[in-house]
Design an enzyme around this catalytic site. Structure first.
Site, PDB file in Angstrom:
ATOM      1  CG  LEU A   1      31.894  18.824  86.759  1.00  0.00           C
ATOM      2  CD1 LEU A   1      32.258  19.023  85.303  1.00  0.00           C
ATOM      3  CD2 LEU A   1      30.376  18.867  86.930  1.00  0.00           C
ATOM      4  CE  LYS A   2      39.282  15.249  88.562  1.00  0.00           C
ATOM      5  NZ  LYS A   2      40.691  15.541  88.841  1.00  0.00           N
TER       6      LYS A   2
ATOM      7  CG  HIS B   1      30.211  19.722  72.620  1.00  0.00           C
ATOM      8  ND1 HIS B   1      31.003  20.429  71.759  1.00  0.00           N
ATOM      9  CD2 HIS B   1      30.764  18.489  72.702  1.00  0.00           C
ATOM     10  CE1 HIS B   1      31.984  19.651  71.324  1.00  0.00           C
ATOM     11  NE2 HIS B   1      31.852  18.458  71.878  1.00  0.00           N
TER      12      HIS B   1
ATOM     13  NE  ARG C   1      37.761  16.832  75.596  1.00  0.00           N
ATOM     14  CZ  ARG C   1      38.880  17.065  74.963  1.00  0.00           C
ATOM     15  NH1 ARG C   1      39.966  16.394  75.278  1.00  0.00           N
ATOM     16  NH2 ARG C   1      38.944  17.967  74.010  1.00  0.00           N
TER      17      ARG C   1
ATOM     18  CD  GLU D   1      32.554  23.003  73.882  1.00  0.00           C
ATOM     19  OE1 GLU D   1      31.881  23.592  73.027  1.00  0.00           O
ATOM     20  OE2 GLU D   1      33.632  22.444  73.628  1.00  0.00           O
TER      21      GLU D   1
ATOM     22  CE  LYS E   1      41.304  20.376  86.861  1.00  0.00           C
ATOM     23  NZ  LYS E   1      42.694  20.096  86.529  1.00  0.00           N
TER      24      LYS E   1
HETATM   25  P1  0O2 Z   1      40.583  21.938  71.394  1.00  0.00           P
HETATM   26  O1  0O2 Z   1      42.026  21.785  71.081  1.00  0.00           O
HETATM   27  O2  0O2 Z   1      39.950  20.664  71.801  1.00  0.00           O
HETATM   28  O3  0O2 Z   1      40.318  23.059  72.314  1.00  0.00           O
HETATM   29  P2  0O2 Z   1      34.047  24.350  65.663  1.00  0.00           P
HETATM   30  O4  0O2 Z   1      35.412  24.763  66.114  1.00  0.00           O
HETATM   31  O5  0O2 Z   1      33.375  25.289  64.713  1.00  0.00           O
HETATM   32  O6  0O2 Z   1      34.000  22.901  65.198  1.00  0.00           O
HETATM   33  P3  0O2 Z   1      32.600  25.289  68.001  1.00  0.00           P
HETATM   34  O7  0O2 Z   1      31.435  26.035  67.441  1.00  0.00           O
HETATM   35  O8  0O2 Z   1      33.642  26.084  68.684  1.00  0.00           O
HETATM   36  O9  0O2 Z   1      33.173  24.285  66.923  1.00  0.00           O
HETATM   37  O10 0O2 Z   1      32.078  24.295  69.068  1.00  0.00           O
HETATM   38  P4  0O2 Z   1      31.931  22.756  69.031  1.00  0.00           P
HETATM   39  O11 0O2 Z   1      31.545  22.240  67.710  1.00  0.00           O
HETATM   40  O12 0O2 Z   1      31.014  22.462  70.159  1.00  0.00           O
HETATM   41  O13 0O2 Z   1      33.363  22.137  69.286  1.00  0.00           O
HETATM   42  C1  0O2 Z   1      34.493  22.667  69.772  1.00  0.00           C
HETATM   43  C2  0O2 Z   1      35.354  21.583  70.408  1.00  0.00           C
HETATM   44  O14 0O2 Z   1      34.772  20.277  70.234  1.00  0.00           O
HETATM   45  C3  0O2 Z   1      36.696  21.461  69.746  1.00  0.00           C
HETATM   46  O15 0O2 Z   1      37.553  22.423  70.283  1.00  0.00           O
HETATM   47  C4  0O2 Z   1      37.098  20.038  70.093  1.00  0.00           C
HETATM   48  O16 0O2 Z   1      37.494  19.927  71.438  1.00  0.00           O
HETATM   49  C5  0O2 Z   1      35.785  19.322  69.918  1.00  0.00           C
HETATM   50  N1  0O2 Z   1      35.599  18.900  68.520  1.00  0.00           N
HETATM   51  C6  0O2 Z   1      34.679  19.358  67.659  1.00  0.00           C
HETATM   52  N2  0O2 Z   1      34.777  18.743  66.477  1.00  0.00           N
HETATM   53  C7  0O2 Z   1      35.792  17.858  66.571  1.00  0.00           C
HETATM   54  C8  0O2 Z   1      36.371  16.898  65.662  1.00  0.00           C
HETATM   55  O17 0O2 Z   1      35.985  16.739  64.513  1.00  0.00           O
HETATM   56  N3  0O2 Z   1      37.420  16.166  66.146  1.00  0.00           N
HETATM   57  C9  0O2 Z   1      37.884  16.305  67.410  1.00  0.00           C
HETATM   58  N4  0O2 Z   1      38.906  15.532  67.791  1.00  0.00           N
HETATM   59  N5  0O2 Z   1      37.363  17.197  68.280  1.00  0.00           N
HETATM   60  C10 0O2 Z   1      36.325  17.964  67.878  1.00  0.00           C
HETATM   61  P5  0O2 Z   1      38.759  22.979  69.433  1.00  0.00           P
HETATM   62  O18 0O2 Z   1      38.859  24.434  69.667  1.00  0.00           O
HETATM   63  O19 0O2 Z   1      38.645  22.555  68.011  1.00  0.00           O
HETATM   64  O20 0O2 Z   1      39.998  22.253  69.970  1.00  0.00           O
END
Ligand code: 0O2
Length: 211
Positions: free
Chosen positions: A23-24, A120, A77, A139, A20
């Site tokens: 990046l800030k 990402h 983020r 991430e 944080k």
């Molecule tokens: P949180 O509560 O944000 O931590 P997958 O879970 O299979 O979709 P993967 O492989 O873990 O994805 O990685 P990916 O696709 O890079 O995305 C993971 C994170 O991206 C998610 O974390 C969300 O933060 C965000 N994200 C991905 N798809 C969506 C979506 O359709 N809607 C929203 N609002 N956010 C999304 P988490 O663990 O889901 O949730």
């Protein structure tokens, strides 16, 4: 919190706090030079234990493989004003030598089925612990303010409906995602005007502060 989780999450907490600041710091450097910052603001969080367990179950990740297979236990983020700023930020990240990039996922040119858009970047980040260096995955999600607005709303609705949206809500969210995309496009077209106005405003503020 259980001792085991406390120990497991400690390097992730440390990494989020450090990143944080770093990046800030990038934003501060742009401001110092009086040029448009591609970074509007930065947030960070460690995934709550309940969400880690949920995701591990959904994605069939054994708990002893979390470190290797769950890439977003530590998450940052970076919000941008304009779509083009996202690539600028990604390039700035690629140039850094305090971490290595292990994966990039472009959900901007290839949006998710839900309508989700973001870029990402998964990094391997070395954390200095008292017992030595620990490399963890982090991430970084880079998105515009409009993409962030949509994702935040969709995320809370997702929580409410446990991912099973009623059809009308699913359609509205798709339309809202398109509207957010159009908003980004329109803003990009008047980017020059917006930036000029912002620069003039900050010059005025500076004069006021020096009076
Ligand atoms: P949180 O509560 O944000 O931590 P997958 O879970 O299979 O979709 P993967 O492989 O873990 O994805 O990685 P990916 O696709 O890079 O995305 C993971 C994170 O991206 C998610 O974390 C969300 O933060 C965000 N994200 C991905 N798809 C969506 C979506 O359709 N809607 C929203 N609002 N956010 C999304 P988490 O663990 O889901 O949730």
């Amino acid at each position: 919190m259980e001792r085991h989780w406390e120990f497991f999450l400690a390097p992730y907490k440390q990494a989020v706090e450090e990143l944080k600041v770093k990046l800030k710091g990038m934003r501060t450097q742009f401001e110092m030079q009086g040029i448009h910052s591609p970074i509007e603001f930065v947030t960070g969080r460690v995934k709550p234990i309940a969400s880690i367990l949920d995701k591990a179950q959904k994605k069939n990740i054994p708990l002893d493989q979390l470190e290797q297979q769950m890439q977003d236990i530590a998450g940052l983020r970076m919000m941008c004003q304009f779509v083009d700023d996202i690539q600028t930020v990604v390039e700035l990240l690629r140039k850094r030598n305090d971490f290595t990039i292990v994966e990039e996922r472009d959900y901007i040119t290839q949006k998710k089925e839900s309508g989700y858009r973001s870029y990402h970047v998964v990094i391997r980040y070395p954390v200095q612990m008292i017992y030595g260096e620990k490399n963890i995955l982090v991430e970084i999600q880079i998105r515009t303010l409009a993409m962030n607005f949509w994702a935040t709303i969709e995320h809370s609705l997702n929580y409410k409906y446990s991912g099973k949206f009623p059809e009308d809500i699913r359609q509205r969210l798709q339309r809202a995602a398109e509207a957010a995309y159009l908003l980004d496009e329109e803003m990009s077209k008047i980017r020059f005007e917006i930036q000029e106005a912002q620069a003039a405003f900050s010059r005025k503020q500076e004069v006021k502060e020096n009076e």
